[in-house]
Design a protein around this motif. Sequence first.
Motif, PDB file in Angstrom:
ATOM      1  N   GLN A  50      75.694 -52.895 -27.901  1.00  0.00           N
ATOM      2  CA  GLN A  50      75.346 -54.141 -28.596  1.00  0.00           C
ATOM      3  C   GLN A  50      73.879 -54.448 -28.363  1.00  0.00           C
ATOM      4  N   ASP A  51      73.218 -54.836 -29.436  1.00  0.00           N
ATOM      5  CA  ASP A  51      71.781 -55.120 -29.374  1.00  0.00           C
ATOM      6  C   ASP A  51      71.063 -53.908 -28.766  1.00  0.00           C
ATOM      7  N   GLN A  52      70.373 -54.096 -27.662  1.00  0.00           N
ATOM      8  CA  GLN A  52      69.641 -52.971 -27.053  1.00  0.00           C
ATOM      9  C   GLN A  52      70.336 -52.427 -25.810  1.00  0.00           C
TER      10      GLN A  52
END
Length: 297
Positions: A50-52
Motif C-alpha cells: 500500500q502506498d510506498q
Amino acid sequence: MNTRCGYVALLGVPNAGKSTLVNALVGTKVSIVSRKVQTTRFVIRGVMSQDQTQIIFVDTPGIFEPKRRLDRAMVKSAWGGAKDADYAALLIDVQRGFDAENKTIAEQLKKKEFPSLLILTKIDTIPRDQLLALAEEGQKLLEPQAVFMVSATKNDGLKDFLQFIAKRMPEGPWLYPDDQPSDLPMRMLAAEITREKLFDRLHDELPYSLTVATEAWEQRKDGSVKIDQTIFVERDGQKKIVLGKGGAMIKAVGAASRIEISKLIEAKVHLFLHVKTRENWADDPSHYRDLGLEFPS
C-alpha cells in the motif's frame, strides 16, 4: 519516492486468531482458518502492499507443547518465523487471557529480545474494562513497544495497527509484486483450502491424521482448470470416514473447496479428490520438505 519493506511475525497459541488477522490485513485469503486448533502447519507469508510500503506478515503455526514429530517441527517453525522479522507480535485471545501457556510464550519472547508488539484479539467478545486490565498485564509481562486491540472479523483496530507498522518498516525495495498477496504457490493454497474443508467437517482426531497434496493442475483451453488432489490418511479405516456414507462426505468437501478455489483464481474449477492410505506420512522427511519444515530427528 523511497519505498519501505519489512516483516512482522505473528506468534501465539493455536486459535489465537493469527490466520484470521493475516487474511484481514492482506485483504484476501492466504491462510486457512478453522475452529480446531493447530490448523496452520507451516509458515505462510501474507503480503500487504500500500502506498510506498510493503508489509510481509508471517503467519506462524501455533505454539504449544509438542507431542509428535510434526508438532515439534511446527513449533520450531513458529519461532523461526520470528527470528529475522522486524517485529514479533504476540497475539492474545482476550477470552483466554494470560493463562499459563500465554505467560510462558510472553516470557520466552521477552528473553529473545526481538522488537515486540502485543495484539489483543477478538476484542468484541469481552467488556472494555477487562481489555484495559489485559493490556496492563501484557505490558508488565512482555514490555512490548506498543499494544493494539483488534477484531479481525469486525475490521476494528486494523487501521491503527497498519499505520504504526508502516511508519516503522525499514527503507528498501519491495520483495514481492504489488499484486501478489502471498508467497504460497496456488497449488499449495488449493490443497490447504481442501484441508480446511476437511477440518470443518471431520471431528475428533482424524483431521490431524490427514494431509492433502495437489497432484496435478491443468489449464484447459476454455479457461477452466482441472485439479487433482489426494487426501492422505494414516490407516485404511480412516478412508471410509473421509469418503462418508455413499461418498457424501467427500462430495461435500469437494463442492465447498471447488467454490472457494474458483473464487480465488477467478476461473471455473474441475476438482477431483482421491483418498489414499500412507502410513506414517507424518514421519516422511519429503513431506516436511514440501511444507518448508525442518525434519526433527
